[in-house]
Design a protein around this motif. Structure first.
Motif, short mmCIF file in Angstrom:
data_model
loop_
_atom_site.label_atom_id
_atom_site.label_comp_id
_atom_site.label_asym_id
_atom_site.label_seq_id
_atom_site.Cartn_x
_atom_site.Cartn_y
_atom_site.Cartn_z
N LEU A 1 145.26 68.54 -69.27
CA LEU A 1 143.82 68.76 -69.21
C LEU A 1 143.21 67.89 -68.12
N LYS A 2 142.14 68.38 -67.51
CA LYS A 2 141.48 67.63 -66.44
C LYS A 2 141.02 66.26 -66.93
N SER A 3 140.69 66.18 -68.22
CA SER A 3 140.15 64.93 -68.75
C SER A 3 141.14 63.77 -68.69
N VAL A 4 142.45 64.07 -68.60
CA VAL A 4 143.45 63.01 -68.56
C VAL A 4 144.26 63.01 -67.26
N SER A 5 143.94 63.92 -66.35
CA SER A 5 144.77 64.10 -65.15
C SER A 5 144.80 62.84 -64.28
N ARG A 6 143.65 62.23 -64.06
CA ARG A 6 143.62 61.03 -63.22
C ARG A 6 144.38 59.88 -63.88
N TYR A 7 144.21 59.75 -65.19
CA TYR A 7 144.90 58.69 -65.92
C TYR A 7 146.41 58.86 -65.81
N VAL A 8 146.88 60.11 -65.94
CA VAL A 8 148.31 60.37 -65.82
C VAL A 8 148.82 60.00 -64.43
N CYS A 9 148.11 60.43 -63.40
CA CYS A 9 148.56 60.17 -62.04
C CYS A 9 148.60 58.68 -61.72
N GLU A 10 147.69 57.93 -62.30
CA GLU A 10 147.62 56.49 -62.00
C GLU A 10 148.59 55.65 -62.82
N ASN A 11 148.97 56.16 -64.00
CA ASN A 11 149.74 55.32 -64.92
C ASN A 11 151.16 55.79 -65.21
N LEU A 12 151.48 57.04 -64.90
CA LEU A 12 152.85 57.50 -65.14
C LEU A 12 153.72 57.09 -63.95
N THR A 13 154.33 55.94 -64.06
CA THR A 13 155.17 55.41 -62.98
C THR A 13 156.62 55.23 -63.41
N LYS A 14 156.86 55.25 -64.73
CA LYS A 14 158.21 55.13 -65.26
C LYS A 14 158.45 56.24 -66.27
N VAL A 15 159.58 56.90 -66.16
CA VAL A 15 160.01 57.90 -67.14
C VAL A 15 161.46 57.58 -67.49
N GLY A 16 161.72 57.29 -68.76
CA GLY A 16 163.05 56.83 -69.12
C GLY A 16 163.39 55.60 -68.31
N ARG A 17 164.54 55.63 -67.64
CA ARG A 17 164.93 54.52 -66.76
C ARG A 17 164.59 54.79 -65.30
N GLY A 18 163.89 55.92 -65.08
CA GLY A 18 163.60 56.30 -63.71
C GLY A 18 162.22 55.88 -63.25
N THR A 19 162.08 55.76 -61.94
CA THR A 19 160.79 55.48 -61.31
C THR A 19 160.23 56.79 -60.76
N VAL A 20 158.95 57.04 -61.04
CA VAL A 20 158.34 58.31 -60.62
C VAL A 20 157.00 58.05 -59.94
N SER A 21 156.54 59.06 -59.22
CA SER A 21 155.20 59.04 -58.64
C SER A 21 154.56 60.40 -58.89
N CYS A 22 153.23 60.41 -59.05
CA CYS A 22 152.52 61.64 -59.42
C CYS A 22 151.48 62.01 -58.38
N GLU A 23 151.24 63.30 -58.26
CA GLU A 23 150.16 63.80 -57.42
C GLU A 23 149.63 65.09 -58.01
N LEU A 24 148.33 65.31 -57.85
CA LEU A 24 147.74 66.58 -58.25
C LEU A 24 148.00 67.61 -57.16
N CYS A 25 148.29 68.84 -57.57
CA CYS A 25 148.50 69.89 -56.59
C CYS A 25 147.89 71.19 -57.10
N PRO A 26 147.62 72.16 -56.23
CA PRO A 26 147.00 73.42 -56.65
C PRO A 26 147.89 74.17 -57.64
N LEU A 27 147.28 74.91 -58.54
CA LEU A 27 148.05 75.71 -59.49
C LEU A 27 148.95 76.70 -58.78
#
Length: 259
Positions: free
Chosen positions: A137-163
């Motif tokens: 949802l748009k209401s959490v999209s910025r929070y996800v992009c700024e804070n989702l940096t680790k998944v499991g033991r992996g390092t990740v980066s996020c970006e918004l992109c067009p549908l």
């Protein structure tokens, strides 16, 4: 108030708001089961409000119920939202990972929940080799992009992109031939999921079977080509082709199974 009643109440409120305020409204993401439960509200304001279920692509399992005033003339919600992105209630997040990690759907969902994000704000998660698409949802999209940096033991980066950047990949599938006594639901479920007729009948009566995202409790329901069948806990198949009838009266069909 039970969860089901709360969901129905919230959806009716959203639908009424769409009518009273002459605007597009929506729910949070809902599951296939919850979508089936909402069928009882389809009659409310039926001629004035159109209800669409959409999760970013046609095959999405988790969708948002979108209520659109009929006078807007919307026929295809996917095309409308692509042309009017401000009206879309969710975003597409592309998650890139380091090349050393092997991450699963469960890893991504667990990390999102670990950030304190509620499940109903997250839609389908599609894992690819080098990156993953997540609808939120748009209401959490910025929070996800700024804070989702680790998944499991992996390092990740996020970006918004067009549908429009999302391309559906149904993954590995297997098509196999079946000979069934009839196109009744219990008969096809028995063959498609390798169950006894008794167990397939019990699964239907127990509310575990969904046809095209709608719960089906009738064993004698007659299936058609391209019907999608979901058996909770067992997976998803599509009745791909009805080939014909044998001399002994059995019906030959092709089933596509998603692995």
């Amino acid at each position: 108030m039970e969860e089901k009643d709360l969901l129905l109440s919230r959806c009716l409120d959203a639908k009424k708001k769409a009518l009273d305020s002459f605007m597009i409204t929506h729910t949070n993401f809902i599951s296939v089961e919850e979508r089936s439960q909402l069928s009882c509200i389809e009659r409310e304001y039926n001629s004035d409000i159109r209800t669409f279920y959409y999760g970013g692509f046609e095959e999405a399992e988790r969708t948002v119920a979108i209520f659109v005033p009929a006078v807007f003339g919307v026929e295809n919600i996917g095309e409308y939202l692509a042309e009017n992105p401000d009206d879309c209630p969710f975003c597409l997040v592309k998650v890139s990972k380091d090349r050393f990690s092997s991450l699963t759907h469960r890893d991504y969902l667990g990390s999102l929940m670990g950030l304190g994000i509620k499940r109903e704000t997250v839609g389908d998660i599609t894992v690819r080799d080098d990156f993953t698409f997540i609808f939120v949802l748009k209401s959490v999209s910025r929070y996800v992009c700024e804070n989702l940096t680790k998944v499991g033991r992996g390092t990740v980066s996020c970006e918004l992109c067009p549908l429009t950047e999302f391309v559906y990949d149904e993954g590995e599938t297997e098509t196999f031939f079946c000979s069934v006594a009839s196109l009744r639901l219990d008969s096809v479920v028995s063959s498609a999921f390798n169950l006894s007729r008794t167990n397939s009948s019990s699964a239907v009566k127990g509310g575990l079977v969904y046809i095209n995202s709608q719960q089906m409790l009738k064993n004698d329901y007659i299936l058609k080509e391209n019907d999608k069948i979901v058996l909770r806990g067992k997976g998803k198949v599509v009745l791909e082709e009805i080939i014909g009838e044998s001399k002994k009266g059995r019906i030959h069909i092709n089933i596509k199974k998603f692995r």
